[in-house]
Design a protein around this motif. Structure first.
Motif, PDB file in Angstrom:
ATOM      1  N   TYR A   1      15.451  27.026  41.630  1.00  0.00           N
ATOM      2  CA  TYR A   1      14.349  26.315  42.774  1.00  0.00           C
ATOM      3  C   TYR A   1      15.282  25.281  43.365  1.00  0.00           C
ATOM      4  O   TYR A   1      15.910  24.484  42.561  1.00  0.00           O
ATOM      5  CB  TYR A   1      13.352  25.924  41.961  1.00  0.00           C
TER       6      TYR A   1
ATOM      7  N   ASP B   1      12.339  18.925  53.542  1.00  0.00           N
ATOM      8  CA  ASP B   1      11.341  19.613  53.095  1.00  0.00           C
ATOM      9  C   ASP B   1       9.987  18.688  52.481  1.00  0.00           C
ATOM     10  O   ASP B   1       8.837  18.963  52.824  1.00  0.00           O
ATOM     11  CB  ASP B   1      11.333  20.511  51.864  1.00  0.00           C
ATOM     12  N   LEU B   2      10.272  17.726  51.824  1.00  0.00           N
ATOM     13  CA  LEU B   2       9.501  16.696  51.329  1.00  0.00           C
ATOM     14  C   LEU B   2       9.172  15.375  52.294  1.00  0.00           C
ATOM     15  O   LEU B   2       8.337  14.651  51.883  1.00  0.00           O
ATOM     16  CB  LEU B   2       9.855  16.257  49.924  1.00  0.00           C
TER      17      LEU B   2
ATOM     18  N   TYR C   1       5.129  21.398  44.994  1.00  0.00           N
ATOM     19  CA  TYR C   1       6.584  21.805  44.663  1.00  0.00           C
ATOM     20  C   TYR C   1       7.080  21.619  43.466  1.00  0.00           C
ATOM     21  O   TYR C   1       7.901  22.154  42.941  1.00  0.00           O
ATOM     22  CB  TYR C   1       7.286  20.872  45.691  1.00  0.00           C
TER      23      TYR C   1
ATOM     24  N   VAL D   1      14.694  22.388  46.544  1.00  0.00           N
ATOM     25  CA  VAL D   1      13.948  21.831  47.953  1.00  0.00           C
ATOM     26  C   VAL D   1      14.740  20.576  48.283  1.00  0.00           C
ATOM     27  O   VAL D   1      15.265  19.848  47.629  1.00  0.00           O
ATOM     28  CB  VAL D   1      12.689  21.351  47.434  1.00  0.00           C
TER      29      VAL D   1
END
Length: 479
Positions: free
Chosen positions: A227, A233-234, A76, A229
């Motif tokens: 971008y 998501d992590l 990522y 995230v």
């Protein structure tokens, strides 16, 4: 031939092409020159190149530095860097606290191999960035802030110092990195980005959008969000899996009577004056009225009394006692919105306290002892929300706070780092991403006996909310 030069935050065009028609270029027919804001330098070059205009570029003094980095980016992080580079080395990256934003920026600095200015909101972050750059690059470092005013090929500056020095060093950097870039939305700080010629610009943040819409200004000065995230998501792979647990408490009869009386005074004034508080600007109107309207002042004071009652409720202190007992083996950070409450809790539970009144040396000592295990818990009022290198914790307790999503995200990020692990060698210790764990699970409503301790690899953030008060609406807004 057209020539570009730079002076005090402005790009000057000598003998500009006659057909150059850009809204942000101001022409002076008397001197056959034109001017553009410093931050438009890259756009200006692109326009001249697209038009096939030959020009002499005398703006930047940014020699190559022969920089390399040993960091290996996670997937990522590489995706974030690639998105930024594909957007012409401009734009904002939105990554959760603890996910390694610093690593991405260091990779960008090495990739561009150009003099770089890193702008940060606090002295703590300034020191942190300086340590990381010193460890990674064999290059002279400069610093603006913390009592030092020294230029270097790689320079770290506070926002305040960059604001004062931007017109002096605006042509010396090929890249500028704005850490916690949402601060750039402030009226004064915007001039930092406007006065710098740096064609490459990176913004780092965990929460880009601002309630006042100023993120649109940031996008114009730094570049758009290229971008993002999320924590979910992590979580479970690169960040700790987590639970968010809301616990509601009740006011005592005495507290309820005081709260309702104060809140009633406030709402009665709003009704009688036809005021509706839908935004911060509406609240500011009430504040302005209070300067010459005794009833408006009385209403504001009543609102503050009601707020104090719901935030300082005795049941919150009792609930914190139960949480601390439940998590005796864990590292706990307690967050409040009140300095008075911090000191009350510090005295009651013998917990080290950190507020805006805590000196830098004392704060570093407390956090160092928290890191090495001498202290297993700390209590703080806002100052640990961002811009401070906070050691790993796995339990957070929000006893009071604002309705800001950013504040809540920052507080959650303080407990998402590795649990029972050490930092990877290729990752800065204060910006490390956690490993292992299960899938994230949020918004769990537990019973009081559900949680004897955090499960292995999981973090937990408690929200303690006083029921049947305005705090319920505040908690809903930040979620």
């Amino acid at each position: 031939m057209t020539r570009l030069s730079f002076e005090e935050g402005t790009v000057r065009l000598t003998d500009p092409p006659a057909d150059l028609d850009l809204a942000w270029v101001e022409r002076d027919p008397r001197t056959k020159t034109a001017r553009a804001p410093g931050h438009r330098y890259a756009d200006l070059r692109d326009a001249l190149d697209a038009a096939g205009v030959e020009y002499e570029d005398g703006v930047l003094d940014a020699p190559a530095l022969d920089l390399t980095t040993s960091y290996e980016l996670r997937d990522y992080q590489q995706a974030a860097l690639d998105a930024w580079r594909e957007n012409g080395d401009r734009g904002v990256l939105e990554l959760p606290t603890g996910s390694g934003k610093t690593v991405v920026a260091i990779a960008a600095i090495a990739a561009l191999d150009t003099p770089t200015l890193v702008v940060v909101p606090t002295i703590d972050l300034l020191d942190q960035w300086r340590r990381e750059l010193e460890a990674e690059f064999d290059c002279d470092l400069g610093q603006f802030g913390g009592g030092v005013q020294e230029f270097g090929p790689l320079t770290v500056s506070t926002y305040d110092s960059a604001y004062l020095r931007a017109d002096e060093v605006g042509d010396r950097f090929g890249l500028v990195v704005f850490d916690e870039v949402h601060h750039l939305g402030g009226e004064g700080y915007r001039d930092i980005a406007r006065l710098l010629a740096a064609p490459a610009r990176m913004g780092l943040t965990a929460t880009f959008e601002r309630p006042d819409g100023a993120h649109e200004v940031v996008a114009d000065l730094v570049g758009p969000l290229v971008y993002d995230v999320s924590v979910d998501d992590l979580a479970g792979e690169h960040l700790a899996a987590y639970d968010i647990k809301r616990v509601t408490v009740s006011l005592t009869d005495e507290e309820r009577e005081e709260y309702e009386a104060a809140q009633g005074t406030f709402t009665d004034y709003l009704a009688s004056s036809n005021l509706q508080l839908r935004s911060g600007s509406d609240y500011q109107k009430l504040v302005m009225r209070s300067g010459n309207d005794p009833r408006a002042r009385e209403a504001l004071l009543a609102k503050q009394r009601a707020r104090d009652v719901m935030m300082h409720a005795d049941a919150k202190v009792d609930e914190l006692e139960a949480i601390l007992d439940r998590h005796r083996e864990d590292r706990v950070i307690v967050f409040t919105a009140s300095t008075d409450l911090v000191y009350r809790l510090s005295e009651r539970f013998l917990i080290p306290a950190i507020t805006h009144e805590t000196g830098a040396s004392e704060r570093r000592t407390i956090l160092r002892r928290f890191r090495d295990g001498t202290y297993s818990r700390v209590v703080a009022a806002n100052v640990l929300d961002e811009g401070v290198d906070v050691p790993d914790a796995n339990v957070g307790v929000v006893l009071s706070g604002s309705g800001s999503e950013r504040e809540f995200t920052q507080r959650l990020g303080r407990v998402l780092r590795p649990k029972g692990t050490t930092a990877d060698e290729d990752t800065p210790p204060e910006d490390v991403a956690a490993t292992g764990g299960a899938t994230a699970r949020a918004d769990v409503t537990p019973t009081q006996d559900d949680l004897p301790a955090t499960r292995a690899g999981r973090a937990v953030l408690y929200e303690v909310v006083t029921e049947e008060t305005a705090e319920e609406r505040v908690a809903a807004r930040r979620r």
